[in-house]
Design a protein around this motif. Structure first.
Motif, short mmCIF file in Angstrom:
data_model
loop_
_atom_site.label_atom_id
_atom_site.label_comp_id
_atom_site.label_asym_id
_atom_site.label_seq_id
_atom_site.Cartn_x
_atom_site.Cartn_y
_atom_site.Cartn_z
N GLU A 130 2.75 10.09 0.97
CA GLU A 130 1.37 9.79 0.58
C GLU A 130 1.08 10.31 -0.81
O GLU A 130 1.57 11.36 -1.21
CB GLU A 130 0.39 10.46 1.55
N ALA A 131 0.24 9.56 -1.53
CA ALA A 131 -0.24 9.98 -2.84
C ALA A 131 -1.68 9.51 -2.96
O ALA A 131 -1.99 8.36 -2.64
CB ALA A 131 0.60 9.39 -3.95
N ASN A 132 -2.55 10.41 -3.38
CA ASN A 132 -3.97 10.09 -3.54
C ASN A 132 -4.56 9.48 -2.27
O ASN A 132 -5.25 8.48 -2.31
CB ASN A 132 -4.19 9.15 -4.73
N GLN A 167 -3.25 7.73 -0.05
CA GLN A 167 -2.75 6.40 0.28
C GLN A 167 -1.30 6.51 0.74
O GLN A 167 -0.51 7.25 0.15
CB GLN A 167 -2.80 5.46 -0.92
N ILE A 204 2.28 5.39 0.76
CA ILE A 204 3.11 4.59 -0.14
C ILE A 204 4.52 4.41 0.40
O ILE A 204 5.32 3.70 -0.19
CB ILE A 204 3.16 5.18 -1.57
N ALA A 264 6.77 11.50 -3.19
CA ALA A 264 5.47 10.97 -3.61
C ALA A 264 5.19 11.30 -5.07
O ALA A 264 4.74 10.45 -5.84
CB ALA A 264 4.36 11.51 -2.71
N VAL A 265 5.48 12.53 -5.45
CA VAL A 265 5.28 12.94 -6.85
C VAL A 265 6.16 12.10 -7.77
O VAL A 265 5.70 11.60 -8.81
CB VAL A 265 5.58 14.45 -7.03
N GLN A 318 4.88 8.45 -7.90
CA GLN A 318 3.62 8.37 -8.64
C GLN A 318 3.86 8.55 -10.14
O GLN A 318 3.31 7.83 -10.96
CB GLN A 318 2.65 9.42 -8.11
N ALA A 352 5.44 5.35 -11.55
CA ALA A 352 4.45 4.28 -11.70
C ALA A 352 3.54 4.54 -12.90
O ALA A 352 3.23 3.64 -13.67
CB ALA A 352 3.63 4.14 -10.43
N THR A 353 3.12 5.79 -13.07
CA THR A 353 2.24 6.14 -14.18
C THR A 353 2.92 5.91 -15.52
O THR A 353 2.36 5.28 -16.42
CB THR A 353 1.80 7.61 -14.06
N ASP A 399 -4.91 2.44 -15.88
CA ASP A 399 -3.95 3.53 -16.06
C ASP A 399 -4.58 4.64 -16.89
O ASP A 399 -4.83 4.47 -18.09
CB ASP A 399 -2.70 2.99 -16.74
#
Length: 141
Positions: free
Chosen positions: A16-18, A20, A22, A52-53, A56, A59-60, A95
């Motif tokens: 999970e991230a934020n 959500q 994933i 997750a980190v 994320q 993606a960022t 973003d």
């Protein structure tokens, strides 16, 4: 693809991230009798948090790279500055890192004193956030 394989044991934890979901980290056919097996859930949760980190961050930075490349192409193909191109490119995305880069690019138009002040202000804000733990949320389990 379907197989006839059916695992004898399965351990699954959410990635999970934020707040959500994933992904899911799953371990099939783990040996529940082995030494330390009682900590498998704890270790799987730790691995899922690290995954997750990593997902994320990937993606960022992918999004930020896309915005930066679009801005470079735009600036190269027109008479605009990179700061203007970054600002235009970042306004078309959610973003936050790209938007942050666009704000920083605007400082090229500032005086050295203004840039020094902004840099010190940013350092002070980051120190405050790190000291107070502000801006972070811990997942509820």
């Amino acid at each position: 693809e379907s197989t006839s394989y059916v695992p004898a044991a399965m351990l699954a934890v959410p990635i999970e991230a934020n707040d959500q979901l994933i992904g899911v980290l799953s371990v099939l056919d783990r040996d529940e009798a082995r030494q330390g097996a009682g900590r498998d859930l704890e270790m799987a949760a730790a691995f899922a948090a690290q995954a997750a980190v990593a997902l994320q961050a990937s993606a960022t930075f992918t999004g930020a790279g896309r915005v930066l490349l679009a801005a470079l192409a735009s600036a190269a193909g027109s008479n605009s500055s990179l700061a203007d191109a970054l600002e235009a490119a970042s306004s078309a995305t959610d973003d936050e890192l790209a938007q942050f880069a666009a704000v920083l690019a605007q400082f090229q138009r500032s005086t050295p004193q203004q840039r020094a002040f902004a840099l010190q202000l940013l350092r002070d804000v980051l120190a405050f956030v790190n000291r107070t733990g502000g801006g972070t949320s811990s997942p509820s389990r």
